[in-house]
Write a protein that holds these residues in place. Structure first.
Motif, PDB file in Angstrom:
ATOM      1  N   PHE A  55       2.414 -22.402 -75.655  1.00 24.78           N
ATOM      2  CA  PHE A  55       3.464 -22.913 -75.855  1.00 24.78           C
ATOM      3  C   PHE A  55       4.551 -21.710 -75.943  1.00 24.78           C
ATOM      4  O   PHE A  55       5.598 -21.881 -75.668  1.00 24.78           O
ATOM      5  CB  PHE A  55       3.630 -23.763 -77.216  1.00 24.78           C
ATOM      6  CG  PHE A  55       4.775 -24.246 -77.843  1.00 24.78           C
ATOM      7  CD1 PHE A  55       5.913 -25.098 -77.056  1.00 24.78           C
ATOM      8  CD2 PHE A  55       5.365 -23.308 -78.709  1.00 24.78           C
ATOM      9  CE1 PHE A  55       6.755 -25.180 -77.670  1.00 24.78           C
ATOM     10  CE2 PHE A  55       6.759 -23.684 -79.149  1.00 24.78           C
ATOM     11  CZ  PHE A  55       7.417 -24.655 -78.627  1.00 24.78           C
ATOM     12  N   MET A  56       4.183 -20.622 -76.778  1.00 29.60           N
ATOM     13  CA  MET A  56       4.915 -19.600 -76.785  1.00 29.60           C
ATOM     14  C   MET A  56       5.050 -18.745 -75.288  1.00 29.60           C
ATOM     15  O   MET A  56       6.250 -18.391 -75.140  1.00 29.60           O
ATOM     16  CB  MET A  56       4.168 -18.636 -77.804  1.00 29.60           C
ATOM     17  CG  MET A  56       4.369 -18.795 -78.950  1.00 29.60           C
ATOM     18  SD  MET A  56       5.988 -19.544 -80.083  1.00 29.60           S
ATOM     19  CE  MET A  56       6.805 -17.768 -79.865  1.00 29.60           C
ATOM     20  N   LEU A  57       4.236 -18.801 -74.575  1.00 30.93           N
ATOM     21  CA  LEU A  57       4.411 -18.145 -73.109  1.00 30.93           C
ATOM     22  C   LEU A  57       5.447 -19.129 -72.381  1.00 30.93           C
ATOM     23  O   LEU A  57       6.399 -18.669 -71.822  1.00 30.93           O
ATOM     24  CB  LEU A  57       3.087 -18.375 -72.389  1.00 30.93           C
ATOM     25  CG  LEU A  57       3.056 -17.638 -71.000  1.00 30.93           C
ATOM     26  CD1 LEU A  57       3.232 -16.217 -71.187  1.00 30.93           C
ATOM     27  CD2 LEU A  57       1.794 -18.033 -70.302  1.00 30.93           C
ATOM     28  N   TRP A  58       5.524 -20.581 -72.569  1.00 31.65           N
ATOM     29  CA  TRP A  58       6.178 -21.343 -72.073  1.00 31.65           C
ATOM     30  C   TRP A  58       7.737 -21.147 -72.482  1.00 31.65           C
ATOM     31  O   TRP A  58       8.817 -21.436 -71.802  1.00 31.65           O
ATOM     32  CB  TRP A  58       5.727 -22.948 -72.168  1.00 31.65           C
ATOM     33  CG  TRP A  58       6.698 -23.936 -71.713  1.00 31.65           C
ATOM     34  CD1 TRP A  58       7.051 -24.159 -70.546  1.00 31.65           C
ATOM     35  CD2 TRP A  58       7.740 -24.892 -72.288  1.00 31.65           C
ATOM     36  NE1 TRP A  58       7.747 -25.258 -70.219  1.00 31.65           N
ATOM     37  CE2 TRP A  58       8.002 -25.673 -71.548  1.00 31.65           C
ATOM     38  CE3 TRP A  58       7.544 -25.043 -73.593  1.00 31.65           C
ATOM     39  CZ2 TRP A  58       8.878 -26.899 -71.967  1.00 31.65           C
ATOM     40  CZ3 TRP A  58       8.187 -26.293 -74.219  1.00 31.65           C
ATOM     41  CH2 TRP A  58       8.828 -27.202 -73.143  1.00 31.65           C
ATOM     42  N   ILE A  76       3.727  -9.622 -78.686  1.00 34.18           N
ATOM     43  CA  ILE A  76       3.477  -9.715 -80.008  1.00 34.18           C
ATOM     44  C   ILE A  76       3.161 -11.029 -80.126  1.00 34.18           C
ATOM     45  O   ILE A  76       2.019 -11.426 -80.916  1.00 34.18           O
ATOM     46  CB  ILE A  76       4.926  -9.607 -80.796  1.00 34.18           C
ATOM     47  CG1 ILE A  76       5.264  -8.181 -80.784  1.00 34.18           C
ATOM     48  CG2 ILE A  76       5.074 -10.218 -82.247  1.00 34.18           C
ATOM     49  CD1 ILE A  76       6.714  -7.845 -81.465  1.00 34.18           C
ATOM     50  N   TYR A  77       3.688 -12.088 -79.457  1.00 42.34           N
ATOM     51  CA  TYR A  77       3.820 -13.465 -79.920  1.00 42.34           C
ATOM     52  C   TYR A  77       2.502 -13.925 -79.210  1.00 42.34           C
ATOM     53  O   TYR A  77       1.498 -14.665 -79.511  1.00 42.34           O
ATOM     54  CB  TYR A  77       4.799 -14.549 -79.457  1.00 42.34           C
ATOM     55  CG  TYR A  77       5.724 -14.044 -80.605  1.00 42.34           C
ATOM     56  CD1 TYR A  77       5.565 -14.483 -81.918  1.00 42.34           C
ATOM     57  CD2 TYR A  77       7.042 -13.512 -80.362  1.00 42.34           C
ATOM     58  CE1 TYR A  77       6.647 -14.259 -82.925  1.00 42.34           C
ATOM     59  CE2 TYR A  77       8.140 -13.248 -81.530  1.00 42.34           C
ATOM     60  CZ  TYR A  77       7.777 -13.709 -82.764  1.00 42.34           C
ATOM     61  OH  TYR A  77       8.516 -13.262 -83.559  1.00 42.34           O
ATOM     62  N   VAL A  78       2.498 -13.893 -77.589  1.00 44.61           N
ATOM     63  CA  VAL A  78       1.487 -14.567 -76.774  1.00 44.61           C
ATOM     64  C   VAL A  78       0.029 -13.796 -77.014  1.00 44.61           C
ATOM     65  O   VAL A  78      -0.837 -14.410 -77.083  1.00 44.61           O
ATOM     66  CB  VAL A  78       1.913 -14.489 -75.315  1.00 44.61           C
ATOM     67  CG1 VAL A  78       0.925 -14.973 -74.243  1.00 44.61           C
ATOM     68  CG2 VAL A  78       3.276 -15.278 -75.058  1.00 44.61           C
ATOM     69  N   LEU A  79       0.186 -12.460 -76.653  1.00 42.91           N
ATOM     70  CA  LEU A  79      -0.880 -11.577 -77.159  1.00 42.91           C
ATOM     71  C   LEU A  79      -1.683 -11.798 -78.578  1.00 42.91           C
ATOM     72  O   LEU A  79      -3.000 -11.896 -78.580  1.00 42.91           O
ATOM     73  CB  LEU A  79      -0.942 -10.234 -76.540  1.00 42.91           C
ATOM     74  CG  LEU A  79      -0.527  -9.843 -75.111  1.00 42.91           C
ATOM     75  CD1 LEU A  79      -0.426  -8.361 -74.833  1.00 42.91           C
ATOM     76  CD2 LEU A  79      -1.640 -10.498 -74.262  1.00 42.91           C
ATOM     77  N   GLY A  80      -0.776 -11.904 -79.388  1.00 38.72           N
ATOM     78  CA  GLY A  80      -1.368 -12.200 -80.744  1.00 38.72           C
ATOM     79  C   GLY A  80      -2.066 -13.403 -80.969  1.00 38.72           C
ATOM     80  O   GLY A  80      -3.057 -13.653 -81.502  1.00 38.72           O
TER      81      GLY A  80
END
Length: 115
Positions: free
Chosen positions: A38-41, A63-67
């Protein structure tokens, strides 16, 4: 008689067995993976926006996707470890609490049938 289920059954870590915890962490893995997707999208369209700096997109991705992906892999590793521990525990020292209650109830039912 085994004392494995008598004294510590009221503590929260004993509410679920190792198999139950394995399933719980597997569900958390799928939730974290869905959140990463969802964050990647949400972040990828910012890459094609000419007004948004490209460096910020890479920071957001890291930060968001890899985390979220790292958290998902952590949950998956915990689930696999708990599943292996469950198999080892049942092979080495099976808990016989359920068998004792069945063995105690079995003679009472056979006596009732004979009377």
């Amino acid at each position: 008689m085994s004392n494995c289920c008598k004294y510590a059954k009221w503590w929260p870590h004993n509410w679920l067995c190792l198999k139950g915890l394995s399933i719980f962490f597997t569900v958390l893995f799928y939730i974290a993976l869905a959140f990463a997707i969802f964050m990647l999208w949400q972040i990828v369209p910012l890459f094609f926006n000419p007004m948004f700096p490209k460096g910020n997109v890479f920071i957001l991705l890291s930060i968001y996707v890899l985390g979220s992906v790292a958290t998902a892999l952590y949950f998956l590793a915990l689930a696999k470890i708990l599943k292996a521990l469950c198999k080892i525990k049942h092979a080495v020292a099976p808990c016989c609490c359920g068998q004792e209650t069945k063995a105690e109830k079995a003679p009472a039912t056979t006596e009732e049938k004979s009377n």
